[in-house]
Design an enzyme around this catalytic site. Sequence first.
Site, mmCIF file in Angstrom:
data_model
loop_
_atom_site.group_PDB
_atom_site.id
_atom_site.type_symbol
_atom_site.label_atom_id
_atom_site.label_comp_id
_atom_site.label_asym_id
_atom_site.label_seq_id
_atom_site.Cartn_x
_atom_site.Cartn_y
_atom_site.Cartn_z
ATOM 1 N N GLY A 35 0.812 -1.206 0.000
ATOM 2 C CA GLY A 35 0.000 0.000 0.000
ATOM 3 C C GLY A 35 0.846 1.257 0.000
ATOM 4 N N SER A 142 8.321 8.064 -2.867
ATOM 5 C CA SER A 142 9.073 9.216 -2.364
ATOM 6 C C SER A 142 9.063 9.217 -0.844
ATOM 7 C CB SER A 142 8.458 10.517 -2.884
ATOM 8 O OG SER A 142 7.122 10.666 -2.414
ATOM 9 N N HIS A 439 -30.977 18.775 -8.248
ATOM 10 C CA HIS A 439 -31.260 19.755 -7.192
ATOM 11 C C HIS A 439 -31.890 19.017 -6.004
ATOM 12 C CE1 HIS A 439 -32.692 23.438 -5.262
ATOM 13 N NE2 HIS A 439 -33.860 22.824 -5.107
#
Length: 462
Positions: A35, A142, A439
């Site tokens: 993960g 990273s 709406h």
Amino acid sequence: MRIVVVGGGPGGYVAAIRAAQLGAEVTLVEKKYIGGTCLNVGCIPTKVLLHTAELYTTLQREAEDLGIKIEKIDIDWKKLQLRKKEVINQLVGGVNMLLKSNKIEVIMGEGYFLNTNKIEVRQVEGKKVTVDFDYAIIATGSKPFIVPIPGADLEGVITSDEALSLDKIPKSLLVIGGGVIGSEFASVYSSIGTKVTMIEALPNIVATMDQDVTAYLVEVLKNSGVDIYTDTKVESIEKIKTGLKVNTVSKEGNKSFEVEKVLLSVGRKPVTENMGLEKIGVKLNRGKIITNKRFQTNTSNIYAIGDCRGEIMLAHVASAEGVVAVEGIMGKASKIDFRTIPYAVYTKPELAAVGMTEKQAKEQGYEVKTGRFPLYANGKSLIMGETDGTVKYVVDAKTEEILGLHMAGPRATELIVEGALALRLEATIEEIITTIHAHPTVGESLHEAAHAVHNTAIHLPK
């Protein structure tokens, strides 16, 4: 076809699954946890904290107006940490199940390339496993960039990884960096009682987004007690009896802040070291793996995707790149339309964007029209008590093609997909206007903002 994927984050595991779907024999190598950063110490746990912080803020400040009587409300930090772990475990378990169901071999350990067709996996217990492959996809992600500030290594100076799992809620926190991650943590901690200070070297926080949108975030953060200092640089951090002292400089002069914790949030850098890339001739630029548009490196059977490329460091981009890389390897050519990548900031209000800002469009030579609709005029936003926000279109004045959509407000990170699809289809503003929106929804504001490009918004005074 034997494919090895190095890295089990949202880029790597998606690439592995797609490769298996296309008939490849796949091995996934993961150094720490399946993960990757996103599921374990990034996107998912951050949003768990943000969700609770949002609910807490709403009940604390607006319960009476909403018709809810509450004697006392407080944060159970330990319980919240437990819930965060439960969410992570469930999602990671789901990914493991997907890998297993696709018959993907998973090897936990650190990958090191021996040559262009063999990788050695160095496991925690000292074992070494070698894997032969035809193609490799590097998806190593990273890690937080540690800015070289004197005192950055002091106890109490943390990164986003540690900020997710503090033992207790700090009384005060100084955030160095006003980007996406810094803003999200400022939003979390200021909502649950921490005194937050933000220091940003640039003139604006979340500087990559349209400033008409980020202005709403700045206002809400300030109203939550966050002190924001832009055009300000941190010179040093010192240890003091009460915690830490942060020394800054700006055109207004020097200023110091005494806080309990300091969060370093000035970006991330690719993880590409100690992998043997130099041995197999893969070219890098300042630690970033260089690829072509198909994510192929200069070593023809080695590909790289996601954050390790140092380009757009987003989980959904890594996943998309993984699919393109695999499909290219398997002879099914595909590509990414980078114009349609949505950007999301999970603060309150949420920020979201896709395409060009007004400034970027003008810099590229477009004659621009814009349409804006404030959320205080949207019924659903009023019902939700979240009227701090706006919708803004950036449109080519000549063709009326939509160049960008920028939003601040509730569910912005969900609704931005309409803008991404519009850009993908090269839609005009008229095509949004003639699409009926339900709406009452926050999504109606996208319809009204489209009308506003022609100065015909129904629910704005003339």
